[in-house]
Motif scaffolding. Sequence first.
Motif, mmCIF file in Angstrom:
data_model
loop_
_atom_site.group_PDB
_atom_site.id
_atom_site.type_symbol
_atom_site.label_atom_id
_atom_site.label_comp_id
_atom_site.label_asym_id
_atom_site.label_seq_id
_atom_site.Cartn_x
_atom_site.Cartn_y
_atom_site.Cartn_z
ATOM 1 N N LYS A 57 35.972 40.939 50.635
ATOM 2 C CA LYS A 57 37.056 40.111 50.122
ATOM 3 C C LYS A 57 36.973 38.656 50.598
ATOM 4 O O LYS A 57 37.188 37.740 49.807
ATOM 5 N N GLN A 79 38.041 43.208 37.462
ATOM 6 C CA GLN A 79 39.465 43.084 37.781
ATOM 7 C C GLN A 79 40.118 44.472 37.878
ATOM 8 O O GLN A 79 40.960 44.706 38.749
ATOM 9 N N SER A 83 41.799 46.026 41.212
ATOM 10 C CA SER A 83 43.166 46.522 41.146
ATOM 11 C C SER A 83 43.247 47.981 41.616
ATOM 12 O O SER A 83 44.128 48.355 42.380
ATOM 13 N N LYS A 86 43.044 48.175 45.169
ATOM 14 C CA LYS A 86 44.140 47.431 45.801
ATOM 15 C C LYS A 86 43.625 46.218 46.582
ATOM 16 O O LYS A 86 44.070 45.919 47.681
ATOM 17 N N THR A 88 43.334 42.226 46.118
ATOM 18 C CA THR A 88 43.793 41.112 45.300
ATOM 19 C C THR A 88 42.710 40.052 45.201
ATOM 20 O O THR A 88 42.008 39.790 46.175
ATOM 21 N N THR A 89 42.579 39.497 44.032
ATOM 22 C CA THR A 89 41.606 38.432 43.828
ATOM 23 C C THR A 89 42.209 37.141 44.389
ATOM 24 O O THR A 89 43.322 36.771 44.023
#
Length: 92
Positions: A57, A79, A83, A86, A88-89
């Motif tokens: 990340k 995406q 998701s 879990k 987040t971008t």
Amino acid sequence: MKKGSAFVATFLVLFLSELLVTEAVTCSVTELSPCAGAITSSQPPSSACCAKLREQKPCLCRYLQNPNLRPYVNSPNAQRVASTCKVTTPRC
């Protein structure tokens, strides 16, 4: 009593310093290879994929800034995988 207080203080300092140490992440898109199948198809991500995605990340902005990788990172399947895992971008 002084000896006990010194021990507790030393323990707290060592314990808290361990909490503040963060592991360095090697930013290498090849680390995300467990996610290849989920990103290129509609199969669900594996637990290994989610673990690697969470690990990588901190690197996602770098991947998004790379014109060769951006289409993959921004793809609908990527995406969906993020998701599902879990993750987040980040806004870069």
